[in-house]
Design a protein around this motif. Structure first.
Motif, PDB file in Angstrom:
ATOM      1  N   LEU A   1     -24.804  13.436 -12.256  1.00 34.69           N
ATOM      2  CA  LEU A   1     -25.561  12.579 -13.172  1.00 34.69           C
ATOM      3  C   LEU A   1     -24.718  11.416 -13.695  1.00 34.69           C
ATOM      4  O   LEU A   1     -25.243  10.333 -13.950  1.00 34.69           O
ATOM      5  CB  LEU A   1     -26.078  13.408 -14.351  1.00 34.69           C
ATOM      6  N   GLY A   2     -23.435  11.637 -13.851  1.00 34.55           N
ATOM      7  CA  GLY A   2     -22.563  10.590 -14.366  1.00 34.55           C
ATOM      8  C   GLY A   2     -23.016  10.115 -15.736  1.00 34.55           C
ATOM      9  O   GLY A   2     -23.371  10.921 -16.599  1.00 34.55           O
ATOM     10  N   PRO A   3     -23.038   8.799 -15.966  1.00 35.28           N
ATOM     11  CA  PRO A   3     -23.447   8.252 -17.266  1.00 35.28           C
ATOM     12  C   PRO A   3     -24.855   8.668 -17.686  1.00 35.28           C
ATOM     13  O   PRO A   3     -25.134   8.781 -18.878  1.00 35.28           O
ATOM     14  CB  PRO A   3     -23.369   6.735 -17.039  1.00 35.28           C
ATOM     15  N   ASP A   4     -25.733   8.925 -16.714  1.00 30.70           N
ATOM     16  CA  ASP A   4     -27.110   9.320 -17.044  1.00 30.70           C
ATOM     17  C   ASP A   4     -27.166  10.670 -17.761  1.00 30.70           C
ATOM     18  O   ASP A   4     -28.141  10.957 -18.461  1.00 30.70           O
ATOM     19  CB  ASP A   4     -27.969   9.400 -15.772  1.00 30.70           C
ATOM     20  N   GLY A   5     -26.126  11.475 -17.584  1.00 28.46           N
ATOM     21  CA  GLY A   5     -26.140  12.791 -18.201  1.00 28.46           C
ATOM     22  C   GLY A   5     -25.142  12.966 -19.329  1.00 28.46           C
ATOM     23  O   GLY A   5     -24.890  14.095 -19.775  1.00 28.46           O
TER      24      GLY A   5
ATOM     25  N   ALA B   1     -32.559  14.271 -19.999  1.00 32.19           N
ATOM     26  CA  ALA B   1     -31.710  13.297 -20.685  1.00 32.19           C
ATOM     27  C   ALA B   1     -32.410  11.963 -20.961  1.00 32.19           C
ATOM     28  O   ALA B   1     -31.925  11.167 -21.779  1.00 32.19           O
ATOM     29  CB  ALA B   1     -30.461  13.032 -19.856  1.00 32.19           C
ATOM     30  N   SER B   2     -33.528  11.733 -20.300  1.00 28.38           N
ATOM     31  CA  SER B   2     -34.228  10.452 -20.480  1.00 28.38           C
ATOM     32  C   SER B   2     -34.843  10.368 -21.858  1.00 28.38           C
ATOM     33  O   SER B   2     -35.320  11.387 -22.403  1.00 28.38           O
ATOM     34  CB  SER B   2     -35.300  10.288 -19.411  1.00 28.38           C
ATOM     35  N   PRO B   3     -34.898   9.171 -22.459  1.00 23.85           N
ATOM     36  CA  PRO B   3     -35.454   9.001 -23.802  1.00 23.85           C
ATOM     37  C   PRO B   3     -36.928   9.409 -23.866  1.00 23.85           C
ATOM     38  O   PRO B   3     -37.649   9.249 -22.902  1.00 23.85           O
ATOM     39  CB  PRO B   3     -35.292   7.503 -24.048  1.00 23.85           C
TER      40      PRO B   3
END
Length: 202
Positions: free
Chosen positions: A96-100, A200-202
């Protein structure tokens, strides 16, 4: 007579294979686990707790507040399910990197008699620094596990030691503390990552 013995041997081997497959199915799919997931989906999960993290510091339910969380119940002496799941959790978060980056990950022991903070820290550090190990008094751990509708049971071994049977799913909780879904043991990697990305998405 030789042919008969040969046939009996084949039948015995086939019966053993079927029995073994049945045991593997029970461990990996776990009927109690499936029941627990249905209960979770209908009633919600969790309760306030006062436990100890793997650094020896107090930790409460507030640690899960404000950020999406991935929560897994297991134990450090687990032969396969726990190390596999923690390895996969670390891999998912890395993918996920920054997305997670907002996702918190927790590993709560169902074997607090053996899993001290020191042992938990040494264990989880083998996988990633993103996962926080949690332990505590056996009675407190039992109450927390029940509130999450987690199945667990101590299984005696012939050696005099014991192992633990337990729910093998990772629970996904949103930033408001609402149960969203689970990731099953050895679930497809792309599917697991997609669930976490959605969490993790808003």
């Amino acid at each position: 007579m030789t042919a008969l013995r040969r046939r009996l041997g084949i039948w015995a081997a086939a019966a053993a294979l079927i029995l073994c497959a049945g045991v593997v199915w029970l461990v990996t799919t776990n009927a109690p686990q499936q029941f627990a997931q249905r209960v979770v989906q209908s009633k919600g999960i969790g309760q306030p707790f006062n436990l100890t993290d793997h650094n020896g510091n107090p930790i409460t339910e507030k640690a899960l507040a404000g950020s999406p969380s991935a929560v897994f119940f297991g134990f450090t002496h687990c032969p396969e399910v726990c190390p596999t799941t923690l390895y996969e959790m670390a891999s998912w978060l890395n993918t996920l990197g920054p997305d997670g980056k907002s996702i918190k990950a927790f590993f709560i022991t169902v074997d607090p008699e053996r899993d001290t903070p020191e042992i938990m820290k040494s264990y989880v550090s083998n996988f990633t620094d993103r996962i926080v190990g949690i332990t505590g008094k056996p009675a407190d751990i039992a109450e927390l596990a029940k509130s999450w509708h987690v199945y667990w049971k101590k299984i005696p071994l012939e050696s005099g030691d014991y192992t633990m049977d337990h729910t093998a799913s990772v629970f996904l909780i949103d930033a408001k503390g609402n149960f969203k879904s689970t990731i099953a043991f050895r679930e497809n990697t792309d599917t697991a990552v997609a669930k976490l990305r959605k969490l993790a998405s808003p």
